[in-house]
Design an enzyme around this catalytic site. Structure first.
Site, mmCIF file in Angstrom:
data_model
loop_
_atom_site.group_PDB
_atom_site.id
_atom_site.type_symbol
_atom_site.label_atom_id
_atom_site.label_comp_id
_atom_site.label_asym_id
_atom_site.label_seq_id
_atom_site.Cartn_x
_atom_site.Cartn_y
_atom_site.Cartn_z
ATOM 1 N N LYS A 1 0.854 -1.147 0.113
ATOM 2 C CA LYS A 1 -0.072 0.041 0.006
ATOM 3 C C LYS A 1 0.877 1.347 0.000
ATOM 4 C CE LYS A 1 -3.392 2.516 2.683
ATOM 5 N NZ LYS A 1 -4.090 2.804 3.879
ATOM 6 N N GLU B 1 10.848 -4.429 3.976
ATOM 7 C CA GLU B 1 11.020 -5.888 3.457
ATOM 8 C C GLU B 1 10.798 -5.988 1.924
ATOM 9 O OE1 GLU B 1 9.575 -4.731 6.260
ATOM 10 O OE2 GLU B 1 9.717 -6.064 7.585
ATOM 11 N N GLY C 1 -4.112 -1.703 5.430
ATOM 12 C CA GLY C 1 -3.624 -2.748 4.904
ATOM 13 C C GLY C 1 -4.017 -4.023 5.388
ATOM 14 N N ARG C 2 -4.446 -4.121 6.771
ATOM 15 C CA ARG C 2 -4.934 -5.515 7.047
ATOM 16 C C ARG C 2 -6.439 -5.680 6.601
ATOM 17 N NH1 ARG C 2 -3.543 -2.268 10.947
ATOM 18 N NH2 ARG C 2 -5.192 -1.286 12.489
ATOM 19 N N GLU D 1 -2.914 -6.247 15.372
ATOM 20 C CA GLU D 1 -2.803 -4.917 14.986
ATOM 21 C C GLU D 1 -3.965 -3.974 15.257
ATOM 22 O OE1 GLU D 1 0.331 -4.291 11.768
ATOM 23 O OE2 GLU D 1 -1.489 -3.899 10.876
ATOM 24 N N HIS E 1 -2.087 -32.403 18.960
ATOM 25 C CA HIS E 1 -0.777 -33.171 19.386
ATOM 26 C C HIS E 1 0.025 -32.247 19.928
ATOM 27 C CE1 HIS E 1 -3.030 -36.870 17.944
ATOM 28 N NE2 HIS E 1 -3.534 -36.112 17.142
ATOM 29 N N LYS F 1 10.445 0.163 13.541
ATOM 30 C CA LYS F 1 10.979 0.449 12.016
ATOM 31 C C LYS F 1 12.020 1.601 12.125
ATOM 32 C CE LYS F 1 6.661 -0.322 9.880
ATOM 33 N NZ LYS F 1 5.636 0.242 9.022
#
Ligand code: F6P
Length: 548
Positions: free
Chosen positions: A206, A212, A267-268, A353, A384, A512
């Site tokens: 966005k 990254e 974004g999410r 978030e 398990h 950041k």
């Protein structure tokens, strides 16, 4: 320091009555089920969405529900939903709307946002068709065989999870991959399987400024050039989904290869936008449209169902009840469907978030729990692994089971086992098993009395542990869209109850900034004097100055 707020009791006149109700609560879940109608009374279906919520295995009765709905009314949840859908500036700290619901509008576009979305959908459909049909070719004239989505957070988790859930069983014309991590191994481990001549990258960001994604995109670009692609043919291998068109152009992406995003899409909440391109690319564009249509049905349900039968509102109220009155600090998501394996990771970002906040909408610090820890994995695998803690540990961890009625493979016997396990887990959590019953069993088998009494203590399962079960009629693009929208709206409803803004994420910025500071200082070899000794010694040990 933020100005202090006195907590929920001061904010919400109806909250003390809920707290009192908790103090008075004496019931055990298993005894509540003496009411044979309980499951019917505490189950709600959103039929259009193909989803049923059974919330009967929770510590609640009619009075609890009434008190919780009272809290929602006082928080003006219904008005807040209308504000959200109308495009009011509900994201007050960034002064903008949160109009992810406009991304899934159906029918003819009405608003400016819907017109922009419609144009983008057309652009996406045409692009997907060109790539999947082989009409879009790489620099050497060969058709594209592999598409790599480079993105992180909301530009990765949603598309990755949905693609995995909906990938058709028959072979598809292109394979879709996802790269997110700044760790070069993520990209490098994939690239050896790919051919630069037939690989297309989607740079999904966005902001188009995320570290990254920028670094991975630069490496992918270098790899494509090294693979023989001339500079002037890079546009055949790179497209972008972004709201920062100038930055994408500056990176070298041709303007006609940019799919737009808008500042009113968080974004999410962006998998419904061009960030969903990998879904359409992997599964076919029509699958993406069906996903949108299913989500929109949940929007309609959220906007119109009364609070007592409103799935997102109910999920939010149940979480509110446990977090504010029972001390729960975490919630486990257990999809009993391999194809939904990534659902917990997607939900983690959406919920944590959004709700991990320490101040109210108007900046007053809160003294109550806001977001809780979301975790989980696909069932039956978790049985398990961590279910031991759910059954016998000392933490209260309310569970959301997600199950799908129709088999998701031709192995129907295994599907029956899958569902039998899902239903047995929620039952075991609720009913438990008393030490007395176990001791009697051991004695009947001939164990000595003292030994039986001691072992029974270890084997006893306390039970009385709450869960929801969310049942999908089948796993289709539409039901998945509705399920994801259900959780988006749950988070919004919780944000409203808690009086916080669920649409910003300022907390991630400090890390950041410090990351940049450390990288820059380590590269130059000049470490500032004010750094703590721990950070300094790790940087000295691991990041020698020549590090690029
Ligand atoms: O750093 C957090 C975050 O901003 C998320 O909210 C977002 O989903 C992710 O980074 C990726 O952001 P972008 O799509 O701008 O690269």
């Amino acid at each position: 320091m933020a100005e202090h707020d006195c907590g929920l009791s001061a904010r919400m006149a109806s909250f003390p009555a809920l707290q009192q109700h908790r103090r008075d609560w004496q019931h055990e879940l298993r005894t509540l089920f003496r009411d044979s109608e309980r499951s019917n009374r505490f189950s709600v279906s959103a039929r259009d969405c193909g989803i049923t919520l059974d919330f009967s295995k929770n510590h609640l009765d009619d009075e609890t529900l009434q008190l919780l709905v009272g809290c929602a009314r006082e928080a003006r949840l219904t008005d807040a939903v209308q504000d959200l859908l109308r495009g009011e500036r509900v994201n007050n700290t960034e002064d903008r709307p949160a109009l992810h619901t406009a991304l899934r509008f159906q029918g003819k576009p009405q608003t400016a946002e819907e017109h922009a979305v419609a144009a983008c959908r057309e652009q996406m459909a045409a692009f997907v068709e060109r790539v999947r049909s082989g009409a879009w070719t790489g620099f050497s004239g060969k058709a594209i065989t592999d598409v790599v989505n480079i993105g992180i957070g909301g530009s990765d988790l949603g598309p990755r999870m949905v693609t995995e859930a909906l990938l058709p069983r028959e072979p598809q014309p292109v394979r879709v991959h996802f790269v997110a991590n700044i760790d070069g191994a993520d990209l490098a481990d994939l690239q050896w399987q790919l051919d630069p001549e037939t690989t297309l990258f989607i740079v999904a960001s966005k902001s188009f400024s995320t570290l990254e994604t920028r670094e991975n995109a630069l490496s992918a670009r270098a790899w494509t050039l090294a693979g023989g692609c001339p500079e002037n043919a890079l546009h055949k291998h790179f497209v972008a989904s972004t709201s920062n068109i100038p930055a994408a152009v500056e990176f070298g992406i041709a303007e006609q290869n940019i799919f737009p995003l808008w500042d009113w899409v968080g974004g999410r909440y962006s998998l419904w936008s061009a960030i969903g391109l990998p879904i359409a690319m992997a599964c076919g564009y029509e699958v993406f449209e069906q996903l949108l249509a299913g989500a929109q049905r949940m929007d309609v349900h959220f906007a119109s169902a009364p609070l007592e039968q409103n799935l997102p509102a109910l999920l939010a109220l149940i979480t509110f009840w446990y977090a504010q009155c029972w001390g729960a600090q975490s919630q486990v998501m257990l999809p009993y469907a391999q194809r939904l394996e990534k659902l917990p990771a997607w939900l983690q970002q959406l919920d944590m978030e959004s709700l991990g906040k320490h101040v109210t909408r108007n900046g007053k610090s809160v003294d109550y729990v806001t977001g809780v820890v979301i975790w989980g994995s696909a069932g039956t695998n978790g049985q398990h692994s961590f279910h031991q803690l759910l059954h016998q540990g000392k933490l209260l961890v309310p569970a959301d089971f997600v199950a799908v009625r129709k088999p998701m493979s031709t192995l129907t016997r295994q599907h029956n086992w899958l569902l039998a396990n899902c239903f047995s887990q929620s039952r075991a959590l609720m009913e438990g098993r008393s030490a007395g019953a176990i001791e009697a069993e051991l004695l009947a088998k001939g164990m000595a009395a003292a030994e039986a009494a001691e072992l029974a203590q270890h084997k006893a399962v306390p039970g009385n542990r709450p869960s929801n079960t969310i049942l999908l009629d089948e796993l289709t693009p539409a039901t998945l869209g509705a399920l994801l929208a259900l959780y988006e709206h749950k988070v919004f409803a919780l944000g409203t109850l808690l009086g916080i803004n669920p649409f910003d994420q300022w907390g991630v910025e400090l890390g950041k900034l410090l990351g940049e500071e450390i990288f820059t200082a380590a590269s130059s070899g000049e470490l500032p004097a004010g750094w703590d000794a721990s950070t300094r010694s790790m940087v000295e040990a691991c990041l020698p100055p020549e590090t690029e």
